[in-house]
Write an enzyme that holds these catalytic residues in place. Structure first.
Site, PDB file in Angstrom:
ATOM      1  N   CYS A   1     -18.559   2.466  25.096  1.00  0.00           N
ATOM      2  CA  CYS A   1     -19.131   3.162  23.938  1.00  0.00           C
ATOM      3  C   CYS A   1     -20.603   2.815  23.744  1.00  0.00           C
ATOM      4  O   CYS A   1     -21.451   3.690  23.616  1.00  0.00           O
ATOM      5  CB  CYS A   1     -18.325   2.806  22.689  1.00  0.00           C
TER       6      CYS A   1
ATOM      7  N   CYS B   1     -20.520   6.751  23.918  1.00  0.00           N
ATOM      8  CA  CYS B   1     -20.839   7.340  22.611  1.00  0.00           C
ATOM      9  C   CYS B   1     -22.295   7.171  22.177  1.00  0.00           C
ATOM     10  O   CYS B   1     -22.947   8.150  21.794  1.00  0.00           O
ATOM     11  CB  CYS B   1     -19.971   6.701  21.517  1.00  0.00           C
TER      12      CYS B   1
ATOM     13  N   LYS C   1     -25.084   8.581  24.615  1.00  0.00           N
ATOM     14  CA  LYS C   1     -24.848  10.038  24.636  1.00  0.00           C
ATOM     15  C   LYS C   1     -25.376  10.690  23.366  1.00  0.00           C
ATOM     16  O   LYS C   1     -26.072  11.699  23.411  1.00  0.00           O
ATOM     17  CB  LYS C   1     -23.349  10.269  24.823  1.00  0.00           C
TER      18      LYS C   1
ATOM     19  N   TYR D   1     -14.505  16.738  27.294  1.00  0.00           N
ATOM     20  CA  TYR D   1     -15.558  16.173  26.435  1.00  0.00           C
ATOM     21  C   TYR D   1     -16.863  15.928  27.204  1.00  0.00           C
ATOM     22  O   TYR D   1     -17.933  16.372  26.805  1.00  0.00           O
ATOM     23  CB  TYR D   1     -15.121  14.794  25.933  1.00  0.00           C
TER      24      TYR D   1
ATOM     25  N   GLU E   1     -20.533  17.844  26.845  1.00  0.00           N
ATOM     26  CA  GLU E   1     -21.591  17.062  26.181  1.00  0.00           C
ATOM     27  C   GLU E   1     -22.790  16.872  27.109  1.00  0.00           C
ATOM     28  O   GLU E   1     -23.937  17.124  26.724  1.00  0.00           O
ATOM     29  CB  GLU E   1     -21.050  15.691  25.752  1.00  0.00           C
TER      30      GLU E   1
ATOM     31  N   HIS F   1     -22.934  24.351  -2.551  1.00  0.00           N
ATOM     32  CA  HIS F   1     -23.681  25.538  -2.140  1.00  0.00           C
ATOM     33  C   HIS F   1     -25.169  25.236  -2.038  1.00  0.00           C
ATOM     34  O   HIS F   1     -25.704  24.562  -2.909  1.00  0.00           O
ATOM     35  CB  HIS F   1     -23.438  26.647  -3.168  1.00  0.00           C
TER      36      HIS F   1
ATOM     37  N   GLU G   1     -18.852  24.504   2.849  1.00  0.00           N
ATOM     38  CA  GLU G   1     -18.176  25.136   1.704  1.00  0.00           C
ATOM     39  C   GLU G   1     -17.239  26.257   2.153  1.00  0.00           C
ATOM     40  O   GLU G   1     -16.308  26.624   1.433  1.00  0.00           O
ATOM     41  CB  GLU G   1     -19.188  25.664   0.686  1.00  0.00           C
TER      42      GLU G   1
HETATM   43  P1  NDP Z   1     -11.254  14.914  29.982  1.00  0.00           P
HETATM   44  O1  NDP Z   1      -9.888  14.519  30.346  1.00  0.00           O
HETATM   45  O2  NDP Z   1     -11.578  15.306  28.593  1.00  0.00           O
HETATM   46  O3  NDP Z   1     -11.729  16.097  30.922  1.00  0.00           O
HETATM   47  C1  NDP Z   1     -11.659  16.008  32.315  1.00  0.00           C
HETATM   48  C2  NDP Z   1     -11.946  17.365  32.877  1.00  0.00           C
HETATM   49  O4  NDP Z   1     -12.083  17.297  34.281  1.00  0.00           O
HETATM   50  C3  NDP Z   1     -10.857  18.364  32.574  1.00  0.00           C
HETATM   51  O5  NDP Z   1     -11.465  19.565  32.220  1.00  0.00           O
HETATM   52  C4  NDP Z   1     -10.095  18.452  33.891  1.00  0.00           C
HETATM   53  O6  NDP Z   1      -9.535  19.702  34.118  1.00  0.00           O
HETATM   54  C5  NDP Z   1     -11.215  18.242  34.889  1.00  0.00           C
HETATM   55  N1  NDP Z   1     -10.739  17.681  36.160  1.00  0.00           N
HETATM   56  C6  NDP Z   1      -9.965  16.595  36.324  1.00  0.00           C
HETATM   57  N2  NDP Z   1      -9.769  16.340  37.633  1.00  0.00           N
HETATM   58  C7  NDP Z   1     -10.428  17.301  38.314  1.00  0.00           C
HETATM   59  C8  NDP Z   1     -10.602  17.588  39.667  1.00  0.00           C
HETATM   60  N3  NDP Z   1     -10.043  16.835  40.605  1.00  0.00           N
HETATM   61  N4  NDP Z   1     -11.334  18.655  40.009  1.00  0.00           N
HETATM   62  C9  NDP Z   1     -11.910  19.426  39.068  1.00  0.00           C
HETATM   63  N5  NDP Z   1     -11.802  19.195  37.751  1.00  0.00           N
HETATM   64  C10 NDP Z   1     -11.066  18.148  37.366  1.00  0.00           C
HETATM   65  O7  NDP Z   1     -12.135  13.711  30.487  1.00  0.00           O
HETATM   66  P2  NDP Z   1     -13.642  13.314  30.265  1.00  0.00           P
HETATM   67  O8  NDP Z   1     -14.006  12.645  31.531  1.00  0.00           O
HETATM   68  O9  NDP Z   1     -14.459  14.464  29.801  1.00  0.00           O
HETATM   69  O10 NDP Z   1     -13.541  12.274  29.077  1.00  0.00           O
HETATM   70  C11 NDP Z   1     -12.578  11.227  29.105  1.00  0.00           C
HETATM   71  C12 NDP Z   1     -12.145  10.860  27.723  1.00  0.00           C
HETATM   72  O11 NDP Z   1     -13.148  10.109  27.076  1.00  0.00           O
HETATM   73  C13 NDP Z   1     -11.916  12.048  26.785  1.00  0.00           C
HETATM   74  O12 NDP Z   1     -10.644  12.609  26.944  1.00  0.00           O
HETATM   75  C14 NDP Z   1     -12.102  11.432  25.427  1.00  0.00           C
HETATM   76  O13 NDP Z   1     -10.907  10.843  25.019  1.00  0.00           O
HETATM   77  C15 NDP Z   1     -13.158  10.381  25.695  1.00  0.00           C
HETATM   78  N6  NDP Z   1     -14.496  10.862  25.271  1.00  0.00           N
HETATM   79  C16 NDP Z   1     -14.729  11.077  23.951  1.00  0.00           C
HETATM   80  C17 NDP Z   1     -15.940  11.552  23.527  1.00  0.00           C
HETATM   81  C18 NDP Z   1     -16.178  11.807  22.067  1.00  0.00           C
HETATM   82  O14 NDP Z   1     -15.423  11.289  21.252  1.00  0.00           O
HETATM   83  N7  NDP Z   1     -17.167  12.619  21.691  1.00  0.00           N
HETATM   84  C19 NDP Z   1     -17.030  11.832  24.452  1.00  0.00           C
HETATM   85  C20 NDP Z   1     -16.670  11.590  25.828  1.00  0.00           C
HETATM   86  C21 NDP Z   1     -15.450  11.116  26.205  1.00  0.00           C
HETATM   87  P3  NDP Z   1      -8.128  20.128  33.473  1.00  0.00           P
HETATM   88  O15 NDP Z   1      -8.468  20.549  32.080  1.00  0.00           O
HETATM   89  O16 NDP Z   1      -7.704  21.247  34.340  1.00  0.00           O
HETATM   90  O17 NDP Z   1      -7.230  18.954  33.546  1.00  0.00           O
END
Ligand code: NDP
Length: 455
Positions: free
Chosen positions: A43, A48, A51, A178, A182, A440, A445
């Site tokens: 984080c 976090c 980012k 995510y 982002e 407002h 709102e």
């Molecule tokens: P996510 O699990 O959110 O997303 C991973 C993405 O990668 C999905 O869209 C997935 O597709 C795709 N994917 C996975 N494997 C492959 C592959 N082999 N080839 C192509 N695409 C693939 O993970 P993130 O890495 O974005 O983030 C991890 C976690 O960290 C989040 O789930 C969240 O909990 C946390 N996080 C929170 C944030 C916040 O609070 N603002 C910011 C960043 C991270 P598919 O959908 O098809 O599975």
């Protein structure tokens, strides 16, 4: 005198580990903590905080453009200096690392720098030194994955992104979760030509469907090219350097040229090399520690919280889990962890904020639901002629009138949703939303003035 060196030994100095160590120390426990890198974990160092700082930076691009409609003239073209941003961000993070150190010192936690391994149910070893502990807490977090495709070594992950030497001219971002939305938004705001490639057709697929659909429209309006139903088949380049142009072959037959290929394809728990399995701790296939309601692993004295248990990978969740553990081990033990109504925000541009059930989940779990939805141009975007639109949605149980889900895409969605999360925790009904006076003129709102269900 206790037979152990420590009451609690925490492995990992990230959000969950530091929280547990601090509060255990404050409760009078003798606490040790091992950390091999910088304090603060993902984080603070590569998640976090950097980012969000970079997201603020990327927003200025639009703010400069918006300013003209409000009467401001900028003399000369604003220019952006990546190294200034990274240096300032690094300075702020070093400051946070120091704060974490002071928090641990203040709670009398002994910090051991180095990689820790678990030797048995009550023994930890850090760089050759052995310590015994009544309880061992694994809070080692996770790390970003790279998919197994030819040339994947030419791509980077979110960890590398925060230390790039320069802003890439062109980037291909793989993923639809995510991190993908982002970092694609940050790069786009700072001036990189961005293509986001996702193997399905809806971003943020674990959230309410309307959020991903609205976000995709807005990201496209800002100039991000979205390629759905495709993935990266292979990457080729003469060498692996940051400046080399990579040829990115997609599964749909297209080839893209980009200096940066960013994998945002998920994260894996950090348990490799920790010795957990040898100590009798059961792990899932992806390496996550299997824990019960009390965060105990299959070896009761070894507990785990945070990303390493792979439940909900969010800092505030790790903090809450750590508090449950400390309350049980060193307090009255009255706390239990609830995973319902966890609010979350995605700092894409525009932001996404959400709490409670998606429409789909609500229909499955509650049967009949009412949907309230609005999509409007926020007041700030009138004079500026900014075309970004805000989206809001309420999911309401038709039988009980309880609001089950609150969802938003728009400016400061996270700030707005935080308050509504309290309302959901209190079991607020739609009638109570309706009887709440709006502020407002705000966007928020709208959540208390939507009267006619659309479904
Ligand atoms: P996510 O699990 O959110 O997303 C991973 C993405 O990668 C999905 O869209 C997935 O597709 C795709 N994917 C996975 N494997 C492959 C592959 N082999 N080839 C192509 N695409 C693939 O993970 P993130 O890495 O974005 O983030 C991890 C976690 O960290 C989040 O789930 C969240 O909990 C946390 N996080 C929170 C944030 C916040 O609070 N603002 C910011 C960043 C991270 P598919 O959908 O098809 O599975």
């Amino acid at each position: 005198m206790s037979q152990y060196d420590y009451d609690l030994f925490t492995i990992g100095g990230g959000s969950g580990g530091v929280r547990a160590a601090r509060f255990a120390g404050q409760a009078g426990a003798r606490v040790g903590l091992a950390e091999k890198g910088d304090l603060g974990g993902t984080c603070v160092n590569v998640g976090c905080i950097p980012k969000k700082l970079m997201s603020y930076s990327a927003h200025f691009h639009e703010d400069f453009a918006d300013a003209a409609g409000y009467g401001w003239t900028l003399h000369g073209q604003p220019t952006f200096d990546w190294s200034a941003l990274i240096a300032n961000k690094d300075r702020e993070i070093a400051h946070l690392n120091d704060i974490y150190q002071r928090l641990l010192d203040g709670a009398n936690v002994s910090l051991h720098r180095g990689f820790a391994t678990v030797e048995d149910a009550h023994t930890v070893s850090v760089e050759g030194k052995r310590f015994t502990a009544r309880h061992i807490l694994v809070a080692t977090g996770g790390h970003p994955d790279k998919p197994q495709i030819p040339g994947s070594e030419l791509g980077i992950t979110s960890d590398d992104f925060f230390h790039l030497k320069g802003l890439p001219k062109r980037a291909v971002v793989l993923g639809g979760g995510y991190i993908a939305v982002e970092l694609a938004s940050i790069l786009n705001g700072l001036g990189t030509e961005v293509t986001l490639v996702y193997r399905r057709e809806r971003l943020l697929r674990n959230m309410d469907a309307d959020l991903g659909i609205h976000l995709a429209d807005e990201m496209a309006k800002k100039g991000i090219r979205l390629v759905f139903d495709a993935s990266i088949a292979a990457i080729e380049a003469p060498h692996a350097g940051e400046d080399s142009v990579k040829q990115v072959r997609l599964t749909n037959g297209e080839t893209l040229a980009a200096e940066c290929v960013l994998f945002a394809t998920g994260r894996t728990p950090n348990t490799r090399g920790l010795g957990l399995e040898k100590a009798g701790v059961t792990l899932k296939d992806n390496g996550a520690v299997v824990v019960n309601e009390q965060f105990e692993s299959s070896v009761a004295s070894i507990l785990a919280v945070g990303d390493v248990i792979d439940r909900v990978a969010l800092t505030p969740v790790a903090l809450a889990e750590a508090m449950v553990v400390v309350a049980r081990l060193f307090g009255k033990g009255e706390r239990v962890m609830s995973y319902r109504n966890i609010p979350t925000a995605v700092f894409s541009h525009p932001n996404v904020g959400t709490v409670g059930l998606t429409e789909e989940q609500a229909r499955r779990e509650h049967g009949e639901v009412k949907i309230f939805r609005t999509d409007f141009k926020p007041l700030k975007n009138t004079l500026s002629r900014n075309t970004e639109r805000t989206f809001m949605k309420l999911v309401v149980d038709s039988r009980t009138d309880r609001v089950l889900g609150v969802h938003m895409v728009g400016s400061d969605a996270g700030e707005v949703i935080q308050g509504f999360a309290v309302a959901l925790q209190c079991g607020a009904t739609k009638a109570q939303f309706d009887s709440t006076i709006g502020i407002h003129p705000t966007s928020a709102e709208e959540f208390v003035t939507m009267r006619t269900p659309v479904a």
